[in-house]
Scaffold this active site. Structure first.
Site, PDB file in Angstrom:
ATOM      1  N   LYS A 189     -46.212  79.307  72.789  1.00 38.44           N
ATOM      2  CA  LYS A 189     -47.642  78.992  73.615  1.00 38.44           C
ATOM      3  C   LYS A 189     -46.689  77.592  73.899  1.00 38.44           C
ATOM      4  O   LYS A 189     -47.788  77.288  75.613  1.00 38.44           O
ATOM      5  CB  LYS A 189     -48.714  78.936  72.937  1.00 38.44           C
ATOM      6  CG  LYS A 189     -49.440  80.256  72.061  1.00 38.44           C
ATOM      7  CD  LYS A 189     -50.440  80.868  73.462  1.00 38.44           C
ATOM      8  CE  LYS A 189     -51.009  82.194  72.400  1.00 38.44           C
ATOM      9  NZ  LYS A 189     -51.753  82.770  74.135  1.00 38.44           N
ATOM     10  N   SER A 225     -59.942  79.194  70.758  1.00 38.72           N
ATOM     11  CA  SER A 225     -59.275  78.822  69.288  1.00 38.72           C
ATOM     12  C   SER A 225     -58.129  78.628  68.929  1.00 38.72           C
ATOM     13  O   SER A 225     -58.609  78.090  67.551  1.00 38.72           O
ATOM     14  CB  SER A 225     -60.206  80.124  68.419  1.00 38.72           C
ATOM     15  OG  SER A 225     -60.098  81.073  68.489  1.00 38.72           O
ATOM     16  N   ASN A 254     -53.904  79.038  69.531  1.00 41.87           N
ATOM     17  CA  ASN A 254     -52.639  78.435  69.471  1.00 41.87           C
ATOM     18  C   ASN A 254     -52.271  77.929  71.136  1.00 41.87           C
ATOM     19  O   ASN A 254     -51.829  76.315  71.745  1.00 41.87           O
ATOM     20  CB  ASN A 254     -51.105  79.005  69.574  1.00 41.87           C
ATOM     21  CG  ASN A 254     -50.677  79.283  68.284  1.00 41.87           C
ATOM     22  OD1 ASN A 254     -51.354  78.331  67.105  1.00 41.87           O
ATOM     23  ND2 ASN A 254     -50.866  80.329  67.320  1.00 41.87           N
ATOM     24  N   TYR A 280     -54.282  66.143  69.690  1.00 38.61           N
ATOM     25  CA  TYR A 280     -52.943  65.776  70.484  1.00 38.61           C
ATOM     26  C   TYR A 280     -54.192  65.493  71.566  1.00 38.61           C
ATOM     27  O   TYR A 280     -53.591  64.893  73.008  1.00 38.61           O
ATOM     28  CB  TYR A 280     -52.909  67.078  70.959  1.00 38.61           C
ATOM     29  CG  TYR A 280     -52.049  67.347  69.781  1.00 38.61           C
ATOM     30  CD1 TYR A 280     -51.076  66.616  69.928  1.00 38.61           C
ATOM     31  CD2 TYR A 280     -51.974  68.815  69.736  1.00 38.61           C
ATOM     32  CE1 TYR A 280     -50.245  67.890  68.813  1.00 38.61           C
ATOM     33  CE2 TYR A 280     -51.222  69.901  68.684  1.00 38.61           C
ATOM     34  CZ  TYR A 280     -49.921  69.120  68.546  1.00 38.61           C
ATOM     35  OH  TYR A 280     -49.147  69.501  67.369  1.00 38.61           O
ATOM     36  N   GLY A 290     -50.415  90.652  72.848  1.00 33.64           N
ATOM     37  CA  GLY A 290     -52.103  90.480  72.630  1.00 33.64           C
ATOM     38  C   GLY A 290     -52.405  90.788  74.006  1.00 33.64           C
ATOM     39  O   GLY A 290     -52.472  91.648  74.163  1.00 33.64           O
ATOM     40  N   GLY A 291     -52.563  88.707  74.396  1.00 33.08           N
ATOM     41  CA  GLY A 291     -52.537  89.295  75.840  1.00 33.08           C
ATOM     42  C   GLY A 291     -51.777  89.746  77.254  1.00 33.08           C
ATOM     43  O   GLY A 291     -51.733  90.093  77.950  1.00 33.08           O
ATOM     44  N   GLY A 292     -50.402  89.995  76.367  1.00 33.22           N
ATOM     45  CA  GLY A 292     -49.133  89.611  77.268  1.00 33.22           C
ATOM     46  C   GLY A 292     -48.464  88.957  77.690  1.00 33.22           C
ATOM     47  O   GLY A 292     -47.812  88.980  78.308  1.00 33.22           O
ATOM     48  N   GLU A 297     -47.326  96.820  68.627  1.00 35.10           N
ATOM     49  CA  GLU A 297     -49.047  95.328  68.100  1.00 35.10           C
ATOM     50  C   GLU A 297     -49.842  95.913  66.895  1.00 35.10           C
ATOM     51  O   GLU A 297     -49.062  97.302  66.429  1.00 35.10           O
ATOM     52  CB  GLU A 297     -49.613  96.305  69.597  1.00 35.10           C
ATOM     53  CG  GLU A 297     -50.905  96.184  69.991  1.00 35.10           C
ATOM     54  CD  GLU A 297     -51.570  96.639  71.227  1.00 35.10           C
ATOM     55  OE1 GLU A 297     -51.512  97.886  71.636  1.00 35.10           O
ATOM     56  OE2 GLU A 297     -52.312  95.831  72.432  1.00 35.10           O
ATOM     57  N   ASP A 347     -54.964  98.084  72.486  1.00 40.81           N
ATOM     58  CA  ASP A 347     -55.140  98.173  73.684  1.00 40.81           C
ATOM     59  C   ASP A 347     -54.375  97.999  74.761  1.00 40.81           C
ATOM     60  O   ASP A 347     -54.104  98.839  75.240  1.00 40.81           O
ATOM     61  CB  ASP A 347     -56.079  97.333  74.577  1.00 40.81           C
ATOM     62  CG  ASP A 347     -54.921  95.506  74.780  1.00 40.81           C
ATOM     63  OD1 ASP A 347     -55.295  94.915  73.623  1.00 40.81           O
ATOM     64  OD2 ASP A 347     -55.219  95.338  75.531  1.00 40.81           O
ATOM     65  N   ASN A 389     -48.291  79.480  62.186  1.00 47.26           N
ATOM     66  CA  ASN A 389     -49.462  78.685  61.921  1.00 47.26           C
ATOM     67  C   ASN A 389     -50.561  79.616  60.616  1.00 47.26           C
ATOM     68  O   ASN A 389     -51.013  81.248  61.856  1.00 47.26           O
ATOM     69  CB  ASN A 389     -50.757  78.316  63.557  1.00 47.26           C
ATOM     70  CG  ASN A 389     -49.743  77.663  64.054  1.00 47.26           C
ATOM     71  OD1 ASN A 389     -49.340  76.394  63.260  1.00 47.26           O
ATOM     72  ND2 ASN A 389     -49.416  76.959  65.650  1.00 47.26           N
TER      73      ASN A 389
END
Lengths: 320, 320
Positions: free
Chosen positions: B58, B83, B85, B120, B184-186, B209, B215, B311
């Site tokens: 990310k 919430s 990465n 950060y 996930g979101g792609g 997935e 989805d 993580n």
């Protein structure tokens, strides 16, 4: 033709050992972390033997010991008693050199460890989980098979093999102020102290030991071998006590021994897992915990830490 | 002067993005394991974004998005709701470019994640743990501050940033038959598929997935966006559904989507932890689990796997 070492390894012995085992082991990386440097207040250099074959530095010593056997000895195989990393390392080293390994293991050893040893083709001989049973069973095995007993640390060929980890670290990072190694039986620590003495004499070698198994601390500062009685620590690779050969080298070459408790070890281990994303075993975290506990000693210096291994039993392990 | 990307990233856009973010990210290593190759029956190349800054890929997309803002936009800062990465990555990217980050987080987000974001220097705005509350809170923040909303994946600058992981992998390993990325979101998957298309057109991109958040699988094979309702999986980075921008790219450039269940993911994660001694998060293990479940598809081929992050919440985690 190399032969088993019969006295404290010289710098030539360690050089020769490194040449002998180089093609059978990994040259492991030295990793750094800006985040952990900030937390510790010094420049850390992690020598990552968790990435070594069988997941631990023990591969070096076992390979050196087997590589130095005569052709005749190799016909009869090798034997040891161990439920830990030395068992797996000796099994793999024996397979590498086309000989047989006989491993005496306590009947209550974790299945995952037995599977690892068996997976390398070794013969496992089970015994009752007592030191007496281990030793008598091993003696019977040696008598029956004429295999050579390879002690996990009270063996100069093993010590010279373990010394090659620090030798590589010094080659990669030439200006270390300290090298910290964990101490159980003392094979890694004695080898580390010899390599520092020969190849980087200004570097001080510090030992890290769990409070619950602090025989090296007591022996070192009282000047005589005082084995642990009923040691207890999560650093399961450090339960063993020093031997005559390792103690003599450590007395001469090690600068100091620091101890930490299991909570400090766990916190250090968690920091490495979380920040560096690498798996180190509790026995390795003991060395990093010593830095975190004694920041004033190491402030702004260059510190090498031998990460001895990465074998964690995930069936059992959790942080909370 | 670079500007935010307003259409599907071209190969030049990805090149420029890589140049733009190169000094702010790690070029992560590609690791291999003889043991895992034997188990999987193919040649695996793990692109280790678990070693990336903030512990996840990310960082690439967030940095690219912030680096492309105008001087005027930078005065007002950036905002997002996350919430995970992306929150930490955007907070660090904002600090790197001397601007402010406003992160909307649900009140029940783990303390360790809040601490990372706050560490950060970002401002955390808490909201109720519902999507509606997140969106309305974010809208209010953007209105108040004039900060630029950086969507975690429905954003072409973010997608071009994520594409640089596969670009590096292809540069290091030029003859891959497959690249597998979790979805996930792609954002990662769409970027990966663009890089493969431009820089290694013979390489097929496969998505991995979790069954409990499938989805992308349903949308891909039915040809229309079908968001997950109440997704559930241990791969907590993959709970989100595809967006219009990522779905369009994935439809055009991805060869297939495979799903695995949480037990398969856990087994794959454990294999990597135990054998490679590196920490990967469940969302990354999903990709390796796809190989283990479909050995006949990948047999003897060269497979790149994007290890998306490392993580893991060790307060919660255990294998048994």
């Amino acid at each position: 033709m190399s032969v088993s070492l019969s006295s404290v390894p010289s710098s030539e012995d360690i050089f020769e050992s490194h040449n002998l085992i180089g093609r059978y082991i990994h040259r492991t990386p030295v990793l750094t972390s800006v985040l952990l440097d900030e937390i510790a207040g010094c420049n850390l250099h992690f020598k990552c033997e968790n990435f070594q074959k069988v997941g631990a530095f023990k591969m070096r010593g076992a390979t050196n010991a087997v590589a130095r056997l005569s052709e005749n000895d190799l016909k009869h195989g090798v034997a040891t008693h161990s439920s830990g990393n030395h068992a797996a390392a000796l099994a793999l080293a024996a397979r590498t050199f086309g000989t047989k390994a006989y491993i005496v293991m306590p009947s209550n050893a974790p299945k995952v460890k037995k599977n690892a040893v068996a997976g390398y083709g070794a013969e496992i001989i089970e015994c009752e989980p007592t030191l007496a049973a281990r030793e008598s069973t091993l003696e019977a095995v040696v008598q029956r098979t004429k295999a050579t007993f390879i002690h996990p640390f009270d063996n100069y060929s093993v010590i010279a093999g373990q010394a090659t980890a620090a030798k590589e670290l010094i080659e990669d990072i030439p200006n270390l102020d300290y090298i910290i190694a964990p101490v159980g039986g003392g094979g890694l620590l004695s080898g580390t102290s010899l390599s520092a003495h020969y190849f980087s004499p200004k570097t001080k070698v510090i030992a890290a030991e769990p409070e619950g198994a602090n025989d090296a601390f007591k022996s070192f500062y009282e000047g005589k071998l005082l084995p642990s009685i009923n040691p207890k620590t999560i650093a399961d690779g450090l339960l063993t006590s020093l031997s005559p050969k390792t103690f003599a080298i450590i007395q001469e070459r090690v600068s100091a021994i620091y101890t930490v408790n299991d909570e400090e070890t766990k916190a250090a281990m968690r920091l490495v897992w979380e920040r560096m994303k690498i798996i180190i075993e509790p026995s390795s975290a003991v060395a990093f915990a010593v830095v975190l506990k004694n920041k004033e000693v190491f402030a702004t210096t260059n510190v090498g830490i031998i990460i001895s291994g990465g074998n964690v039993d995930f069936d059992e392990f959790k942080f909370n």
